[in-house]
Design a protein around this motif. Structure first.
Motif, PDB file in Angstrom:
ATOM      1  N   ILE A  37       0.862  -1.188   0.000  1.00  0.00           N
ATOM      2  CA  ILE A  37       0.000   0.000   0.000  1.00  0.00           C
ATOM      3  C   ILE A  37       0.895   1.234   0.000  1.00  0.00           C
ATOM      4  N   GLN A  38       0.633   2.135  -0.947  1.00  0.00           N
ATOM      5  CA  GLN A  38       1.443   3.342  -1.081  1.00  0.00           C
ATOM      6  C   GLN A  38       0.813   4.496  -0.296  1.00  0.00           C
ATOM      7  N   LYS A  39       1.652   5.200   0.460  1.00  0.00           N
ATOM      8  CA  LYS A  39       1.189   6.314   1.291  1.00  0.00           C
ATOM      9  C   LYS A  39       2.139   7.488   1.114  1.00  0.00           C
ATOM     10  N   GLU A  40       1.591   8.690   1.115  1.00  0.00           N
ATOM     11  CA  GLU A  40       2.452   9.873   1.053  1.00  0.00           C
ATOM     12  C   GLU A  40       3.317   9.957   2.316  1.00  0.00           C
ATOM     13  N   ASN A  41       4.532  10.477   2.149  1.00  0.00           N
ATOM     14  CA  ASN A  41       5.426  10.615   3.300  1.00  0.00           C
ATOM     15  C   ASN A  41       4.844  11.567   4.339  1.00  0.00           C
ATOM     16  N   ASP A  42       4.984  11.226   5.590  1.00  0.00           N
ATOM     17  CA  ASP A  42       4.535  12.082   6.683  1.00  0.00           C
ATOM     18  C   ASP A  42       5.416  11.804   7.912  1.00  0.00           C
ATOM     19  N   ASN A  43       5.084  12.445   9.009  1.00  0.00           N
ATOM     20  CA  ASN A  43       5.912  12.331  10.223  1.00  0.00           C
ATOM     21  C   ASN A  43       5.321  11.391  11.264  1.00  0.00           C
ATOM     22  N   PHE A  44       4.414  10.506  10.838  1.00  0.00           N
ATOM     23  CA  PHE A  44       3.782   9.603  11.795  1.00  0.00           C
ATOM     24  C   PHE A  44       4.662   8.389  12.041  1.00  0.00           C
ATOM     25  N   ASN A  45       4.647   7.937  13.272  1.00  0.00           N
ATOM     26  CA  ASN A  45       5.369   6.718  13.634  1.00  0.00           C
ATOM     27  C   ASN A  45       4.330   5.622  13.842  1.00  0.00           C
ATOM     28  N   ILE A  46       4.029   4.907  12.775  1.00  0.00           N
ATOM     29  CA  ILE A  46       2.954   3.914  12.795  1.00  0.00           C
ATOM     30  C   ILE A  46       3.541   2.566  13.195  1.00  0.00           C
ATOM     31  N   SER A  47       2.909   1.925  14.164  1.00  0.00           N
ATOM     32  CA  SER A  47       3.364   0.608  14.609  1.00  0.00           C
ATOM     33  C   SER A  47       2.323  -0.438  14.237  1.00  0.00           C
ATOM     34  N   LYS A  48       2.658  -1.679  14.477  1.00  0.00           N
ATOM     35  CA  LYS A  48       1.802  -2.801  14.093  1.00  0.00           C
ATOM     36  C   LYS A  48       0.448  -2.734  14.785  1.00  0.00           C
ATOM     37  N   LYS A  49       0.442  -2.276  16.054  1.00  0.00           N
ATOM     38  CA  LYS A  49      -0.818  -2.257  16.797  1.00  0.00           C
ATOM     39  C   LYS A  49      -1.736  -1.119  16.373  1.00  0.00           C
ATOM     40  N   ASP A  50      -1.223  -0.169  15.580  1.00  0.00           N
ATOM     41  CA  ASP A  50      -2.043   0.969  15.145  1.00  0.00           C
ATOM     42  C   ASP A  50      -2.830   0.665  13.873  1.00  0.00           C
ATOM     43  N   ILE A  51      -2.405  -0.299  13.096  1.00  0.00           N
ATOM     44  CA  ILE A  51      -2.926  -0.469  11.735  1.00  0.00           C
ATOM     45  C   ILE A  51      -3.646  -1.813  11.587  1.00  0.00           C
ATOM     46  N   GLU A  52      -4.741  -1.786  10.834  1.00  0.00           N
ATOM     47  CA  GLU A  52      -5.491  -3.001  10.508  1.00  0.00           C
ATOM     48  C   GLU A  52      -5.840  -2.933   9.026  1.00  0.00           C
ATOM     49  N   ILE A  53      -5.458  -3.959   8.263  1.00  0.00           N
ATOM     50  CA  ILE A  53      -5.642  -3.947   6.803  1.00  0.00           C
ATOM     51  C   ILE A  53      -6.552  -5.110   6.414  1.00  0.00           C
ATOM     52  N   THR A  54      -7.592  -4.795   5.661  1.00  0.00           N
ATOM     53  CA  THR A  54      -8.544  -5.823   5.179  1.00  0.00           C
ATOM     54  C   THR A  54      -8.573  -5.795   3.654  1.00  0.00           C
ATOM     55  N   PHE A  55      -8.407  -6.957   3.048  1.00  0.00           N
ATOM     56  CA  PHE A  55      -8.357  -7.124   1.586  1.00  0.00           C
ATOM     57  C   PHE A  55      -9.718  -7.661   1.136  1.00  0.00           C
ATOM     58  N   PHE A  56     -10.371  -6.955   0.185  1.00  0.00           N
ATOM     59  CA  PHE A  56     -11.706  -7.359  -0.265  1.00  0.00           C
ATOM     60  C   PHE A  56     -11.624  -8.065  -1.618  1.00  0.00           C
ATOM     61  N   HIS A  57     -12.317  -9.235  -1.669  1.00  0.00           N
ATOM     62  CA  HIS A  57     -12.370 -10.014  -2.921  1.00  0.00           C
ATOM     63  C   HIS A  57     -13.830 -10.354  -3.211  1.00  0.00           C
ATOM     64  N   PRO A  58     -14.267 -10.247  -4.489  1.00  0.00           N
ATOM     65  CA  PRO A  58     -15.699 -10.463  -4.812  1.00  0.00           C
ATOM     66  C   PRO A  58     -16.215 -11.819  -4.351  1.00  0.00           C
ATOM     67  N   GLU A  59     -15.409 -12.865  -4.419  1.00  0.00           N
ATOM     68  CA  GLU A  59     -15.883 -14.205  -4.095  1.00  0.00           C
ATOM     69  C   GLU A  59     -15.488 -14.624  -2.675  1.00  0.00           C
ATOM     70  N   LYS A  60     -14.252 -14.367  -2.258  1.00  0.00           N
ATOM     71  CA  LYS A  60     -13.793 -14.838  -0.951  1.00  0.00           C
ATOM     72  C   LYS A  60     -14.128 -13.873   0.183  1.00  0.00           C
ATOM     73  N   GLY A  61     -14.654 -12.697  -0.190  1.00  0.00           N
ATOM     74  CA  GLY A  61     -15.040 -11.755   0.842  1.00  0.00           C
ATOM     75  C   GLY A  61     -13.846 -11.056   1.460  1.00  0.00           C
ATOM     76  N   PRO A  62     -14.014 -10.468   2.664  1.00  0.00           N
ATOM     77  CA  PRO A  62     -12.889  -9.760   3.314  1.00  0.00           C
ATOM     78  C   PRO A  62     -11.846 -10.745   3.850  1.00  0.00           C
ATOM     79  N   LEU A  63     -10.593 -10.434   3.569  1.00  0.00           N
ATOM     80  CA  LEU A  63      -9.464 -11.244   4.042  1.00  0.00           C
ATOM     81  C   LEU A  63      -8.544 -10.368   4.888  1.00  0.00           C
ATOM     82  N   ASN A  64      -8.157 -10.881   6.013  1.00  0.00           N
ATOM     83  CA  ASN A  64      -7.256 -10.115   6.885  1.00  0.00           C
ATOM     84  C   ASN A  64      -5.832 -10.176   6.341  1.00  0.00           C
ATOM     85  N   CYS A  65      -5.187  -9.007   6.226  1.00  0.00           N
ATOM     86  CA  CYS A  65      -3.817  -8.914   5.700  1.00  0.00           C
ATOM     87  C   CYS A  65      -2.882  -8.599   6.869  1.00  0.00           C
TER      88      CYS A  65
END
Length: 1571
Positions: free
Chosen positions: A866-894
């Motif tokens: 996932i591409q994001k513009e540069n910024d000054n945030f310090n993002i850690s694993k516990k801050d972010i949740e990513i869900t991948f959507f597919h027409p047949e398999k539905g939402p998949l956790n990434c």
């Protein structure tokens, strides 16, 4: 002095004040926290402290010993282990609560002060060198030690040592009585030191401090009883002709005391005469007893010993309770009487002693025992016949206890608190000259603290009723103060102390002389008498009466009486002195409504006895009935006395209750929450249990320090049968016992409750978040477990849900509504109604995502970027949740993997695992949902055209491209030709500009050489010699610097004495050297070491050493003459060659210091100055200005100078009033923040002539931007990260700092680390290859890197050469100069010796002698000095300086060469740089050699006198016995070969016998483990 109201008797109870008011009142009474107290900070934890009578304070920390003046400014420093380094050789994690004596410094004892009219002595003991001790003069630590010895103290950092020095009357000598833990169990011997066999069972020893090695004489040991465990000694002191050692049996493996603390007693004589052992019982009030002894103090004037005892607390203090520690006082006479001569811990020869007999326990003075949760130290003294005890605590408090007439302890006063709450060191040291100060040690800091807070008592009555003997009332100053601070304190009328009593305090009195007037006057002891007195009504403002002093009497003022006065009258009464006044305000509010005499008088009104009513003091009442004295109200007191427990809480002395649980009702108590509250108290403390509603009267009783009143608190609210709520008052820091009393019955215990300090914040991470909120934020600090809530918003209304432990809090950043970008919001902690500032949190615009790419990894795994513009945030694993959507398999956790950042975009990588048909899923995905806290975004896939589309469009495009290409190609070729011409012109212009700039700089640039660079930091002779003798063996430095003064003939080592005599046999020594050199495994390193050991052993016999040098040199010539004489002395391959180097170092040290030292130091300084004038890459150390092509920074971007206005913070380490703190400093915009710090420090030193007082890593820089400062760092969230993950260090230009900007230098509060060693993941001026010619994006990161050619910058070498040329020539000519037309004696002697040998050997070639002289002096000595300035000065040599000095040394040697150099254009630059200068230098060298040869020869007596003087200069510089020991190691290694050689040589039979005798002596010593 303004007084709000007069001191009144107790009033009727009122409802408890609200907690905010209590907090405010508590804040007013908080003891001083050190705004004006001097503080000294060490680099390591402090292990010992002592104060001498005249020479200041001595502090040992790590491996350093510092001498401070009484204001805690450093006078001198002694490095015990390695020069310039205070760290300890064994890395140990120090315990949170160090035991007494558990450190690397074991003893610090000033003694013999003024005993014989000479200066005092200081005895120091360390774990180093198997527990070594040294005796030094007190006046200056840098002077050589007078005596020293090993195996005196414990060599284990964890082991204990206690000692005292005294003069034994029977022999009139000074002895050290020392008790130590010499042996520890194997797991505790981290330093792996082994004591001598004679010390393994020793507990107490006597050392003769006047013997050279502090020997233990016969009958000088007291041994441990066989089978006894380890003893931990705490202190040693003298009393009534005996030496006492408090200690306790201790198991170092389990960490538990194994017996009762005891006191051992020996006679104060020259032999160990055991006089008894007594056990000390301070276990009262604790079920397990207190078996640890933490601190000791003898109150000599009272013949009482005070000790702090402790019970076991567990590894993490989990067993600490309000009764864990106690202060106990014991009468020394009772200890002496009960000390049995049959010990349980020591061996004895007493005939009547039985095995297993236990010593008698001594009980403390019961009235003075003080029980507390966490005492660490004690110091006692007697002031004005009052016993005063100072107590340190584990949370950084200094308490003061004043004993009453029967040695009864009062409730201690907190006179100081350490903000950081560091545990107080076990030893408190009084100021030896001024009894108003005490030295408080904690952690790495020593503070000088006032022994009383006199100034917080605002009235004379308050000053004297606390009965503090240090304080008194000063009339002339009208304040409570120390006697030393009161002018004319000897005048009894000007000074009142506790001996005078509070009754003599000046008081304003009103009394009735006649029925028609009230008289106002002043009574008490005061000087001078008041001149005027005035009584004024406040509202309306009018004067009621005025009086003047007459005939030396006190001023009086009379007010006529009236039938009535309007209630609410407020009156100010003022008495005027010459230069001061005493004022008091009386508030006569509602006098007529008061019905009781004490209450009436307590409010300031008067009591009319006949009418039994309260009246205004100025209304009519018969003088005989008029009463303003509470003492006459005794009849009414019984009616008025308040109940013991007020509604909102109160304090009372403990009383017994005979009531039982009423009606056999059982009340069950379960728990109290919370168990920790702040010193402000807490309004909602919850107690759980059962049957609470059945009780009619519930109180909580808090019991802290045993000598303080209890707190009694009525229940606030009982909401149900199982819960009740109390509102606890404010208190000082301590742990208290809590119990609940129902209906006056027995008090049921609830366990401990801790009052702790208010929270302190140190760090918010991350400090930047996004507007939508939801990011996890952590606050670091301490005492967070008492926070009521955490508030974030400008209006202090936004409470957030937090999770807090003692040292950190975590919360989710709230959403910020209707806010601008880049908003700073305050973070505050609420404790009760107090709000504590905790820093700020910066909100920025929400992150922006541009798209995502998905790629299959095999058939079961997807990789999503996932591409994001540069910024000054310090993002850690516990801050972010990513869900991948597919027409047949539905939402998949990434699953989140990592975040990488380059110049343009930030990429978030996550993976989906365990999926079937990964390729199909990847091609048909449409969107990804990203949740960052509260922010939820859907990211679209980056568009990728399908293959079918390409098949259709490609042919059409090909046709268009072919036709377009024909038309465009011609146009483009013309355009390309034109652009290439422009680029070539531009490149030519840039090259021309660079060359012209280089030429102009060469002709015009001038370096402002600092002529006055202060005192040249010469090393002393000892360290200069050792660095030249052992250039690659720094470990030898320490063992040879043990000083050898005052040698005792009775204490000589017989084996070493015999060996010393043997090597003074010239034939024997020469034979040994030749024999050793013939051994194949006697390496070059061994030859050099042997030569250096020999030099040290014969340091005081230079005449003999010189004769050995002559013999060996002749022998070397015999070897060289058979082959190539020109190669003689060229390398260091024999003992004589290294011996010659050492001999030159010894004989030329004076010439080096007096003639060559200053120009040499100026050269190094000037070279450093020139290098730092241009850019220096902090990673590679390459610089634009250098002498060495290998260190040339040719990839440098454009740079410019920035002038900064630097403001230095005022710090305790540098508080001089004449220090300039606003300094203009020039830096480069390409300098890192670290480089800018160095230049700022250097500018401060140049401006003020003294350093700032802090290390580089202890300070920070702040850029003043508007009203908010911004901290400057080499790496922060704004740092540029290149494509390959390499971080570019921040520079001055990065922060866009312009000319004239203000930079603040401040002391960093957080834990600072040592200098950062940057890795391959960082860059500064030299960018990685992949980035070398790419744009560095952004305005603040300066344009493109231009085309660079290394050869363009070779002129910088010439520029550097020109800058230092005059200094270099001055240095060279100082070396080959002849001061006063006389050559140094050693050079003249040795050159004449070489000339004579050449003549004897009939060598006619002058070049041979020239080469011999060159190899013996410039090559063997001067080049070694020129390349290593750290041999001569106390400086550090950087790799870059080393490279530049190598070029200079090469030019120096070329000047002595006889061969003509044929240099071409391809020759190395370091040869070309000085090619034109070398011919001139050669001529000067030839003249130098000729001038020496032409000087008249030295007579043997002149040479012998010179060598004798040099020998005397260096007496006692080195430990010659160590050198002899090392020489013997080589002799014994090749003993058979040497013995065989001696047998074959004639005339060495006696030497052979002596050698065999030496070996026998050494073998005998080895058997006794003396070697």
């Amino acid at each position: 002095m303004e007084v709000s109201r007069r001191k009144a008797p107790p009033r009727p109870p009122r409802p408890a004040a609200p907690l905010p008011l209590l907090a405010y009142l508590l804040a007013l009474a908080v003891p001083g926290r050190g705004t004006d107290e001097p503080v000294w900070r060490s680099e390591q934890a402090i292990g010992a402290i002592a104060a001498s009578r005249a020479d200041g304070v001595f502090v040992a920390s790590g491996s350093c010993l510092d001498q401070l003046d009484y204001s805690l400014s450093r006078l001198s420093r002694l490095y015990r282990d390695q020069v310039g380094n205070c760290t300890v050789p064994v890395s140990l994690a120090p315990p949170a609560r160090p035991r007494p004596g558990s450190s690397f410094s074991k003893l610090l004892l000033p003694y013999c002060e003024g005993a014989d009219g000479s200066g005092g002595l200081l005895l120091t003991g360390w774990t180093f060198d198997r527990g070594a001790c040294e005796v030094r003069p007190l006046g200056d630590l840098n002077r050589s030690s007078l005596r020293n010895g090993t195996e005196v103290v414990s060599c284990h950092p964890q082991g204990s040592t206690a000692g005292v020095v005294y003069r034994a009357v029977d022999k009139n000598r000074w002895y050290l009585a020392v008790a130590a833990t010499y042996v520890l169990p194997e797991p505790n011997t981290a330093s792996r030191c082994n004591p001598a066999a004679s010390d393994r069972d020793t507990a107490i020893a006597l050392k003769n401090t006047e013997g050279r090695s502090l020997p233990t004489e016969e009958m000088g040991r007291l041994k441990l009883r066989s089978g006894a465990g380890s003893l931990h000694f705490v202190d040693a002191f003298l009393w009534n002709g005996s030496v006492y050692f408090p200690y306790y049996p201790y198991n170092y493996t389990s960490g538990a005391a194994t017996g009762w603390p005891s006191m051992a007693r020996i006679a104060q004589s020259s032999e160990v005469l055991f006089q008894g052992q007594a056990a000390l019982d301070c276990g009262h009030g604790h079920p397990d007893g207190r078996r640890l002894l933490l601190s000791s103090s003898l109150v000599e004037a009272l013949d009482v010993w005070a000790g702090v005892f402790s019970a076991a607390t567990g590894e993490n203090q989990e067993r600490r309770s309000p009764a864990t520690t106690a202060l106990c006082l014991f009468r020394m006479s009772e200890i002496q009487a009960r000390a049995k001569s049959c010990p349980s811990d020591f061996e004895t020869t007493h005939p009547n002693c039985k095995d297993g007999e236990q010593p008698e326990r001594v009980q403390p003075i019961a009235s003075s025992t003080l029980i507390h949760s966490d005492l660490t130290s004690v110091y006692g003294t007697v002031v004005m016949n009052r016993t005063v005890l100072f107590l340190g605590t584990g949370d950084g408090q200094l308490l003061k206890v004043i004993l009453g007439e029967n040695l009864t302890s009062n409730c201690p006063e907190v006179i100081y608190e350490i903000k950081e709450e560091t545990p107080v060191f076990y030893k408190l040291v009084p100021h030896p000259k001024e009894n108003i100060y005490i030295y408080l040690t904690a952690g790495k800091e020593v503070r000088r603290i006032r022994v009383a807070n006199c100034s917080k008592r605002k009235s004379c009555w308050e000053c004297l009723t606390v009965t503090d003997p240090h304080c008194g009332w000063c009339h002339s100053l009208q304040r409570c103060t120390f006697k030393e601070h009161c002018v004319h304190s000897q005048n009894s009328e000007n000074w009142l102390d506790i001996s005078s009593g509070a009754k003599k305090c000046p008081q304003i009195q009103m009394f009735r002389r006649s029925k028609d007037k009230t008289t106002v006057t002043m009574v008490g002891s005061f000087s001078p008498k008041p001149l005027d007195c005035v009584v004024k009504n406040l509202d309306p403002s009018r004067e009621l009466c005025r009086g003047k002093s007459q005939r030396g009497e006190s001023c009086t003022c009379s007010i006529p009486t009236r039938p009535t006065y309007r209630d609410g009258l407020v009156v100010d009464v003022t008495f005027f002195f010459n230069s001061s006044h005493l004022s008091e305000r009386f508030n006569f509010t509602n006098c007529s409504s008061l019905r009781e005499c004490p209450v009436c008088i307590g409010t300031g009104c008067a009591w009319c006895t006949s009418e039994r009513r309260c009246i205004h003091p100025f209304t009519a009442c018969d003088p005989s009935d008029y009463n303003r004295n509470q003492a006459l109200c005794q009849v009414a007191v019984g009616k008025w006395a308040p109940p013991k427990t007020a509604a909102g809480g109160g304090r009372f002395k403990e009383t017994k209750s005979d009531r039982t649980n009423q009606g056999f009702q059982v009340f069950y108590i379960k728990s109290i929450e919370p168990k920790k509250i702040s010193t402000l108290g807490k309004s909602n403390v919850i107690v759980t249990g059962a049957n609470f509603t059945k009780a009619s009267n519930i109180t909580m009783i808090l019991k802290g320090t045993s000598t303080c009143d209890k707190d009694v608190i009525q229940v606030s609210h009982v909401p149900n049968d199982t819960h009740m709520i109390f509102s606890l008052p404010s208190s000082r820091k301590e742990m208290k016992d809590v119990c609940i009393q129902f209906d006056g019955g027995n008090c049921s215990s609830l366990g401990p409750l801790s009052y702790i300090a208010l929270p302190q914040c140190s760090l918010i991470f991350p400090a930047t978040t996004w507007i939508s909120g939801g990011q996890s934020i952590t606050i670091m600090g301490r005492n967070f477990d008492v926070i009521d809530s955490l508030i974030i918003s400008p209006e202090l209304k936004e409470n957030v849900t937090e999770y807090c432990m003692a040292t950190y809090c975590r919360f989710l950043a709230p959403q910020l509504k209707n806010s601008k970008v880049r908003t700073n919001v305050t973070v505050k902690l609420r404790v009760q109604e107090t709000y504590l500032d905790c820093g700020s949190l910066q909100y920025l615009e929400d992150p922006r995502f541009s798209g995502y790419r998905v790629e299959p990894e095999g058939d079961t795994e997807l990789e999503v970027r996932i591409q994001k513009e540069n910024d000054n945030f310090n993002i850690s694993k516990k801050d972010i949740e990513i869900t991948f959507f597919h027409p047949e398999k539905g939402p998949l956790n990434c699953n989140f993997e990592n975040i990488t950042r380059n110049q343009n975009l930030t990429t978030i990588l996550c993976k989906i695992k365990g999926i079937q048909g990964a390729s199909t899923v990847a091609s048909s995905s449409k969107k990804v949902r990203v949740k960052l806290g509260n922010l939820e975004l859907y990211v679209e896939r980056e568009s990728v055209p399908s293959p079918w589309y390409f098949l259709i469009v490609l042919p059409v495009l090909l046709v268009i491209v072919i036709f377009a290409a024909v038309g465009v190609t011609r146009h483009k070729s013309k355009e390309l030709s034109r652009k290439q011409s422009q680029q070539l012109e531009l490149l030519e212009s840039e090259l021309r500009k660079e060359i012209r700039d280089g030429f102009a700089e060469l002709q015009m640039d001038k370096l402002d050489v600092v002529d006055s660079f202060g005192t040249v930091p010469f090393l002393d002779y000892k360290h200069f010699a050792l660095r030249t003798f052992f250039p690659e063996s720094g470990g030898f430095t320490h063992i040879f610097t043990e000083d050898m003064h005052n040698r005792d003939a009775n204490d000589k080592n017989e084996s070493l004495t015999a060996l010393g005599a043997l090597i003074c046999n010239k034939s024997f020594l020469v034979t040994v050297i030749h024999t050793l050199e013939k051994q194949k495994n006697f390496s070059v390193k061994d030859r050099c070491l042997f030569a250096s050991f020999l030099t040290i052993a014969l340091q005081t016999k230079l005449v003999y050493l010189t004769s050995i040098l002559e013999v060996l040199t002749r022998d070397l010539m015999e070897q060289s003459s058979n082959m190539q004489p020109k190669l003689m002395l060229r390398r260091t391959e024999s003992v004589v060659e290294k011996l010659l180097t050492n001999w030159m170092s010894v004989c030329l040290s004076g010439f080096l210091r007096e003639t060559v030292g200053e120009p040499f130091y100026l050269l190094v300084t000037t070279l450093n100055q020139k290098i730092n004038k241009g850019p220096v890459d902090v990673i590679t150390c390459k610089a634009l200005y250098t002498l060495n092509e290998d260190w040339l920074l040719w990839q440098v971007p454009e740079f410019s100078t920035v002038a900064l206005n630097v403001v230095f913070e005022n710090i305790p380490e540098n508080e001089s009033t004449d220090v300039c703190r606003n300094i203009s400093v020039n830096v480069l915009d390409c300098d890192t923040i670290g480089q800018a710090k160095e230049k700022i420090f250097q500018a401060f030193l140049s401006k003020n002539g003294s350093p700032y007082g802090l290390q580089l890593n202890e300070i920070g820089l702040e850029l003043q931007v508007g009203t908010r400062p911004k901290e400057l760092l080499d790496i922060d969230s704004s740092s540029v990260i290149l494509e390959d993950g390499i971080t570019k260090l921040n520079t001055i230009g990065h922060y866009e700092i312009s000319n004239g900007s203000t930079i603040n230098v401040f002391k960093r509060i957080a834990n600072f680390t040592s200098d950062v060693e940057y890795s391959e993941d960082h860059c500064h001026l030299i960018l990685p290859d992949s980035e070398a010619f790419q744009d560095v994006q952004g305005k603040r990161h300066r344009g493109k890197h231009k085309f660079k050619v290394k050869e363009m910058y070779l002129t910088k070498l010439l520029s550097t050469k020109v800058a230092i040329h005059s200094v270099l020539e001055k240095l060279f000519r100082s070396i080959w100069s002849l001061p006063n037309s006389r050559a140094p004696v050693a050079i003249k002697y040795f050159f004449d010796f070489l000339d004579a040998q050449a003549e004897n050997k009939k060598i006619t070639d002058p070049d041979v002698v020239h080469i011999w002289k060159t190899n013996s002096l410039p090559l063997r000595f001067w080049v070694n000095i020129l390349k290593n300035p750290q041999f001569v000065f106390d400086i550090k040599k950087t790799p870059h300086i080393d490279g530049c000095l190598s070029v200079i040394a090469q030019a120096f040697m070329d000047a002595f060469s006889l061969t003509e150099q044929q240099l071409g254009k391809e020759a190395p630059t370091n040869k070309l740089l000085y090619a034109k200068d070398i011919p001139t230098y050669k001529e000067e060298v030839k003249y130098y050699y000729k001038a020496i040869r032409d000087l008249p020869p030295l007579s043997p007596s002149e040479m012998e006198e010179f060598l004798t003087q040099e020998s005397k200069k260096h007496e006692n510089e080195f430990n010659e016995e160590v050198a002899l020991t090392e020489i013997y190691k080589y002799i014994v290694k090749y003993f058979d070969e040497i013995l065989n050689k001696l047998e074959r040589e004639r005339g060495l039979e006696e030497a052979q016998k002596q050698l065999l005798h030496v070996k026998v002596l050494f073998d005998e010593k080895k058997k006794c483990k003396w070697m």
